[in-house]
Design a protein around this motif. Structure first.
Motif, PDB file in Angstrom:
ATOM      1  N   LEU A 134      43.314  39.154  31.954  1.00  0.00           N
ATOM      2  CA  LEU A 134      42.703  38.073  32.720  1.00  0.00           C
ATOM      3  C   LEU A 134      41.976  37.176  31.721  1.00  0.00           C
ATOM      4  CD1 LEU A 134      41.302  40.099  35.740  1.00  0.00           C
ATOM      5  CD2 LEU A 134      43.277  38.571  35.722  1.00  0.00           C
ATOM      6  N   MET A 165      36.206  37.464  32.638  1.00  0.00           N
ATOM      7  CA  MET A 165      35.711  38.808  32.369  1.00  0.00           C
ATOM      8  C   MET A 165      34.307  38.770  31.752  1.00  0.00           C
ATOM      9  SD  MET A 165      38.076  40.557  33.649  1.00  0.00           S
ATOM     10  CE  MET A 165      37.840  42.248  33.120  1.00  0.00           C
ATOM     11  N   SER A 211      44.007  45.294  27.402  1.00  0.00           N
ATOM     12  CA  SER A 211      43.958  44.994  28.822  1.00  0.00           C
ATOM     13  C   SER A 211      44.759  46.062  29.555  1.00  0.00           C
ATOM     14  CB  SER A 211      44.567  43.609  29.067  1.00  0.00           C
ATOM     15  OG  SER A 211      44.529  43.295  30.431  1.00  0.00           O
ATOM     16  N   GLN A 241      39.446  45.666  31.170  1.00  0.00           N
ATOM     17  CA  GLN A 241      39.759  45.086  29.871  1.00  0.00           C
ATOM     18  C   GLN A 241      38.671  45.544  28.916  1.00  0.00           C
ATOM     19  OE1 GLN A 241      41.937  41.116  31.488  1.00  0.00           O
ATOM     20  NE2 GLN A 241      40.476  40.779  29.875  1.00  0.00           N
ATOM     21  N   ARG A 282      38.045  45.169  36.052  1.00  0.00           N
ATOM     22  CA  ARG A 282      38.719  43.980  36.580  1.00  0.00           C
ATOM     23  C   ARG A 282      38.134  43.610  37.935  1.00  0.00           C
ATOM     24  NH1 ARG A 282      43.876  42.166  35.188  1.00  0.00           N
ATOM     25  NH2 ARG A 282      44.508  42.907  33.154  1.00  0.00           N
ATOM     26  N   ILE A 291      39.305  45.072  41.722  1.00  0.00           N
ATOM     27  CA  ILE A 291      40.186  46.244  41.584  1.00  0.00           C
ATOM     28  C   ILE A 291      39.778  47.366  42.537  1.00  0.00           C
ATOM     29  CG2 ILE A 291      38.965  47.363  39.662  1.00  0.00           C
ATOM     30  CD1 ILE A 291      42.777  47.137  40.077  1.00  0.00           C
TER      31      ILE A 291
END
Length: 189
Positions: free
Chosen positions: A27, A32, A55, A60, A77, A80
């Motif tokens: 991403l 992030m 990642s 990540q 993430r 998620i």
């Protein structure tokens, strides 16, 4: 998450799932790192030279410098947890329907397996749990095996130092170590 569950899937499927461990399109860094700032507030300014390391499907990781030390910053993430919860609720409903339609499936305790998986995944997506486990394991390793030496054929095992004041359920900051991961060692790297 399933890539580490050798007890649940055939080796061929596990090989494919392992690709998700560290071969997922990243991403945007801005997105992030905004999570890092949201979680850590002004303490995020103490992280310098932040660069993407890997990642994966859940998080990540970034390399950075924190107060002169090399660290790894693991960032969950966005969304998620919610995606996983939705997927598991659908799987649970399907399993429950199957047990109602075919009572013999109840003996397989499919719904219980789905609940157990949900609990396990919740822990995997809460970095405070990972931090506590790392600290416990580091303490156990240090008290059981001086200097991390386990056996001559295994070499030295080290658990990274964690930074609890710089970690939350969505961000984990730990010492950066060079070497082979446990998973890599198990694959013979």
């Amino acid at each position: 998450l399933l890539s580490g569950r050798y007890d649940m899937l055939p080796e061929e499927d596990l090989r494919e799932l392992r690709k998700l461990l560290d071969r997922v399109d990243p991403l945007p860094n801005e997105m992030m790192l905004a999570i890092v700032r949201q979680e850590l507030g002004t303490s995020a300014d103490d992280l310098q030279n932040v660069e993407l390391l890997a990642s994966a499907s859940i998080a990540q990781t970034y390399t950075a410098t924190f107060r002169g030390r090399d660290v790894v910053v693991k960032v969950l993430r966005p969304g998620i947890r919610e995606r996983i919860e939705l997927d598991l609720s659908i799987i649970h409903r399907i399993a429950r329907s199957g047990e109602l339609l075919w009572p013999m499936l109840r003996r397989l305790t499919i719904t219980r397996a789905v609940r157990d998986m949900r609990d396990w995944i919740r822990e995997e997506t809460d970095f405070t749990v990972e931090l506590r486990n790392m600290e416990r394991y580091r303490f156990h390793l240090a008290s059981t095996f001086p200097k991390g030496k386990i056996r001559e054929d295994l070499g030295r095992m080290v658990v990274p130092v964690t930074y609890p004041d710089m970690s939350t359920s969505r961000v984990l900051v730990m010492e950066r170590l060079e070497g082979v991961t446990l998973a890599g060692w198990m694959r013979g790297e």
